[in-house]
Write an enzyme that holds these catalytic residues in place. Structure first.
Site, PDB file in Angstrom:
ATOM      1  N   GLY A  17      57.138  69.643  96.174  1.00 53.93           N
ATOM      2  CA  GLY A  17      57.246  68.471  95.292  1.00 53.93           C
ATOM      3  C   GLY A  17      57.819  68.879  93.952  1.00 53.93           C
ATOM      4  O   GLY A  17      57.354  69.849  93.357  1.00 53.93           O
ATOM      5  N   ARG A  27      66.791  77.202  83.883  1.00 53.53           N
ATOM      6  CA  ARG A  27      67.613  77.630  82.733  1.00 53.53           C
ATOM      7  C   ARG A  27      67.150  79.006  82.211  1.00 53.53           C
ATOM      8  O   ARG A  27      67.969  79.897  81.969  1.00 53.53           O
ATOM      9  CB  ARG A  27      67.485  76.569  81.645  1.00 53.53           C
ATOM     10  N   ARG A  78      60.737  70.187 101.406  1.00 53.19           N
ATOM     11  CA  ARG A  78      59.656  70.896 102.095  1.00 53.19           C
ATOM     12  C   ARG A  78      60.288  71.388 103.394  1.00 53.19           C
ATOM     13  O   ARG A  78      61.113  70.696 103.980  1.00 53.19           O
ATOM     14  CB  ARG A  78      58.489  69.940 102.361  1.00 53.19           C
ATOM     15  N   ASP A 109      51.833  75.842  96.000  1.00 55.44           N
ATOM     16  CA  ASP A 109      51.173  76.757  96.943  1.00 55.44           C
ATOM     17  C   ASP A 109      51.944  76.943  98.257  1.00 55.44           C
ATOM     18  O   ASP A 109      52.089  78.060  98.741  1.00 55.44           O
ATOM     19  CB  ASP A 109      49.709  76.354  97.192  1.00 55.44           C
ATOM     20  N   THR A 132      54.157  72.609  89.729  1.00 57.72           N
ATOM     21  CA  THR A 132      53.610  71.463  90.467  1.00 57.72           C
ATOM     22  C   THR A 132      52.853  70.602  89.467  1.00 57.72           C
ATOM     23  O   THR A 132      52.192  71.138  88.558  1.00 57.72           O
ATOM     24  CB  THR A 132      52.644  71.882  91.602  1.00 57.72           C
ATOM     25  N   ASP A 134      50.286  69.074  90.154  1.00 58.67           N
ATOM     26  CA  ASP A 134      48.871  69.041  90.543  1.00 58.67           C
ATOM     27  C   ASP A 134      47.984  70.055  89.806  1.00 58.67           C
ATOM     28  O   ASP A 134      46.763  69.928  89.850  1.00 58.67           O
ATOM     29  CB  ASP A 134      48.735  69.282  92.051  1.00 58.67           C
ATOM     30  N   ASP A 136      47.198  72.995  90.640  1.00 63.63           N
ATOM     31  CA  ASP A 136      46.236  73.571  91.592  1.00 63.63           C
ATOM     32  C   ASP A 136      46.625  74.988  92.016  1.00 63.63           C
ATOM     33  O   ASP A 136      46.427  75.368  93.165  1.00 63.63           O
ATOM     34  CB  ASP A 136      46.106  72.664  92.825  1.00 63.63           C
ATOM     35  N   GLY A 177      47.454  63.659  93.426  1.00 65.95           N
ATOM     36  CA  GLY A 177      46.513  64.749  93.611  1.00 65.95           C
ATOM     37  C   GLY A 177      45.860  64.606  94.978  1.00 65.95           C
ATOM     38  O   GLY A 177      44.771  64.051  95.096  1.00 65.95           O
ATOM     39  N   ARG A 178      46.591  65.082  96.004  1.00 62.41           N
ATOM     40  CA  ARG A 178      46.077  64.920  97.374  1.00 62.41           C
ATOM     41  C   ARG A 178      44.825  65.762  97.573  1.00 62.41           C
ATOM     42  O   ARG A 178      43.901  65.366  98.238  1.00 62.41           O
ATOM     43  CB  ARG A 178      47.168  65.328  98.369  1.00 62.41           C
ATOM     44  N   ALA A 193      39.231  56.253  80.220  1.00 61.78           N
ATOM     45  CA  ALA A 193      38.844  55.485  81.414  1.00 61.78           C
ATOM     46  C   ALA A 193      37.324  55.444  81.553  1.00 61.78           C
ATOM     47  O   ALA A 193      36.625  56.376  81.132  1.00 61.78           O
ATOM     48  CB  ALA A 193      39.473  56.109  82.652  1.00 61.78           C
ATOM     49  N   LYS A 220      30.934  45.008  77.742  1.00 60.59           N
ATOM     50  CA  LYS A 220      32.280  45.518  78.028  1.00 60.59           C
ATOM     51  C   LYS A 220      32.797  44.739  79.229  1.00 60.59           C
ATOM     52  O   LYS A 220      32.202  44.803  80.311  1.00 60.59           O
ATOM     53  CB  LYS A 220      32.216  47.013  78.322  1.00 60.59           C
ATOM     54  N   SER A 222      36.021  44.680  80.534  1.00 58.06           N
ATOM     55  CA  SER A 222      37.140  45.202  81.316  1.00 58.06           C
ATOM     56  C   SER A 222      36.925  46.698  81.525  1.00 58.06           C
ATOM     57  O   SER A 222      36.069  47.302  80.877  1.00 58.06           O
ATOM     58  CB  SER A 222      38.469  44.964  80.590  1.00 58.06           C
ATOM     59  N   GLU A 229      44.402  60.294  94.405  1.00 57.53           N
ATOM     60  CA  GLU A 229      44.802  59.799  95.732  1.00 57.53           C
ATOM     61  C   GLU A 229      44.009  60.444  96.877  1.00 57.53           C
ATOM     62  O   GLU A 229      43.849  59.854  97.930  1.00 57.53           O
ATOM     63  CB  GLU A 229      46.303  60.009  95.961  1.00 57.53           C
ATOM     64  N   ARG A 253      42.088  44.681  89.908  1.00 56.73           N
ATOM     65  CA  ARG A 253      43.512  44.855  90.167  1.00 56.73           C
ATOM     66  C   ARG A 253      43.753  46.336  90.502  1.00 56.73           C
ATOM     67  O   ARG A 253      42.977  47.204  90.099  1.00 56.73           O
ATOM     68  CB  ARG A 253      44.357  44.498  88.936  1.00 56.73           C
ATOM     69  N   HIS A 259      55.031  58.314  92.515  1.00 52.10           N
ATOM     70  CA  HIS A 259      56.012  59.345  92.170  1.00 52.10           C
ATOM     71  C   HIS A 259      56.570  59.210  90.762  1.00 52.10           C
ATOM     72  O   HIS A 259      57.282  60.113  90.307  1.00 52.10           O
ATOM     73  CB  HIS A 259      57.140  59.350  93.208  1.00 52.10           C
TER      74      HIS A 259
HETATM   75  O1  F6P Z   1      53.753  67.383  93.953  1.00 56.39           O
HETATM   76  C1  F6P Z   1      52.453  67.343  94.440  1.00 56.39           C
HETATM   77  C2  F6P Z   1      52.182  65.976  94.947  1.00 56.39           C
HETATM   78  O2  F6P Z   1      52.526  65.170  93.902  1.00 56.39           O
HETATM   79  C3  F6P Z   1      50.785  65.602  95.419  1.00 56.39           C
HETATM   80  O3  F6P Z   1      49.888  65.260  94.419  1.00 56.39           O
HETATM   81  C4  F6P Z   1      51.075  64.465  96.346  1.00 56.39           C
HETATM   82  O4  F6P Z   1      50.082  64.283  97.253  1.00 56.39           O
HETATM   83  C5  F6P Z   1      52.340  64.925  96.990  1.00 56.39           C
HETATM   84  O5  F6P Z   1      53.005  65.704  96.035  1.00 56.39           O
HETATM   85  C6  F6P Z   1      53.208  63.831  97.518  1.00 56.39           C
HETATM   86  O6  F6P Z   1      54.469  64.337  97.758  1.00 56.39           O
HETATM   87  P1  F6P Z   1      55.523  63.812  98.829  1.00 56.39           P
HETATM   88  O7  F6P Z   1      55.540  62.344  98.709  1.00 56.39           O
HETATM   89  O8  F6P Z   1      56.773  64.472  98.411  1.00 56.39           O
HETATM   90  O9  F6P Z   1      55.025  64.284 100.131  1.00 56.39           O
END
Ligand code: F6P
Length: 329
Positions: A17, A27, A78, A109, A132, A134, A136, A177-178, A193, A220, A222, A229, A253, A259
């Site tokens: 990603g 660069r 990928r 990773d 990345t 993320d 991570d 953030g999968r 938040a 409060k 709202s 994700e 909502r 992305h």
């Molecule tokens: O770049 C990391 C990431 O943004 C993750 O958080 C997300 O799950 C994943 O990429 C989605 O990427 P793609 O839609 O390219 O599979």
């Protein structure tokens, strides 16, 4: 600067990603290499281009005016084929035919796993740069792109907050953030938040509802709930649906930022990090460092074995979640 490996030409690629700041990293790598009298090959389309020989010659001007651009001029992909030993052999042989002596991999990773295999199987000099959104990757306080992604999410939530307040609504905002909640926790704190759901914690929907009811009791009307994700309760759509079942009278909502978080001009922090790590990676290779990732911990450049970088994890500080609750009451 010595060149213990007798490296004359390096190649670089971006993989996985994309993340804002990759171009700043490219660069820095290209210019540091040329400063050290190395030739530079740009590999298009990540590992897939590596094995197909999609190579371009890079000069100092090839990277002019890209520091402020999101995405990657080398494009990214990928490459599931790279799991196969034949694909890695093909990549190695293609690099050798093109007089490439070392490889710089900018990615996360999955990309580091591929780089590590090339290093292990062929003793080929490789070095990683953590890119990345993320955050991570082990062996660095921050990955390139994380800061920009969080700022993008925070900017979006600031806008959502206006409309949430005007209409007394609760917004469920899904951030990327999968497998990792770093974007979610930093976004939630920065945007004030009311709640957050992360893959690393087991927050129950009932707790969220209880919290929302208490908020309403304290006038409060709202709220913003940030949902990573990859949360075990589901993404924002699923969490909102479950909350609505328990609190049907609440106006809810859903916004999925998706992305959008991966694009845009990198923040100054990401540009600095990418510039320092790109510079460090090339100098590291010239000093004989290989099979490692260049990272930054407590403002120091640190080289971590790739195997550790992709298999270990930085931990989210759980106290931040509690702090966030206290100060968003
Ligand atoms: O770049 C990391 C990431 O943004 C993750 O958080 C997300 O799950 C994943 O990429 C989605 O990427 P793609 O839609 O390219 O599979």
């Amino acid at each position: 600067m010595g060149n213990q490996q007798n490296i004359k030409r390096i190649a670089l690629l971006t993989s996985g990603g994309d993340s804002p700041g990759m171009n700043a990293g490219i660069r820095a790598v290209v210019r540091t290499a040329i400063f050290n009298n190395l030739k530079v090959t740009g590999v298009m389309n990540g590992f897939s281009g590596l094995l197909k020989g999609q190579y371009i010659e890079m000069e100092p001007h090839s990277v002019s005016k890209i520091i402020s651009n999101g995405g990657t001029i080398l494009k990214s992909s990928r490459c599931p084929e790279f799991i196969k030993a034949e694909a890695r052999k093909q990549a190695y042989e293609t690099m050798r035919r093109n007089q490439i002596d070392a490889l710089v991999v900018l990615g996360g990773d999955g990309s580091f796993r591929g780089a590590y295999e090339l290093f292990k199987e062929f003793n080929f000099p490789v070095i990683g740069i953590p890119c990345t959104i993320d955050n991570d990757i082990f062996g660095t306080d921050f990955t390139i792109g994380f800061d920009t992604a969080v700022n993008t999410a925070v900017g979006a939530i600031d806008k959502l907050r206006d409309t949430a307040d005007s209409h007394n609504m609760v917004f469920f905002v899904e951030v990327m953030g999968r497998h990792s909640g770093f974007i979610a926790v930093n976004t939630a704190i920065s945007a004030g938040a009311e709640e957050m759901l992360l893959p690393e914690t087991k927050t129950k929907v009932e707790e969220i509802c209880h919290y929302l009811v208490n908020l309403r009791r304290s006038n409060k009307t709202s709220g913003i709930i940030v949902v990573a994700e990859g949360d075990e309760e589901g993404g924002a759509v699923e969490v909102a649906r479950k909350v609505k079942e328990i609190l049907p009278e609440y106006q809810t909502r859903i916004t999925t930022l998706g992305h959008i978080q991966r694009g845009g001009s990198p923040t100054a922090n990401d540009r600095v990090l990418a510039s320092l790590l790109g510079h460090a990676a090339v100098n590291g290779l010239l000093e004989g460092k290989t099979g490692v990732m260049a990272g930054r911990i407590h403002n120091q450049i640190v080289f971590t074995p790739l195997e550790e970088a992709f298999s270990k994890r930085n931990k989210i500080d759980q106290s931040w979640i509690e702090i966030s609750r206290v100060i968003s009451m």
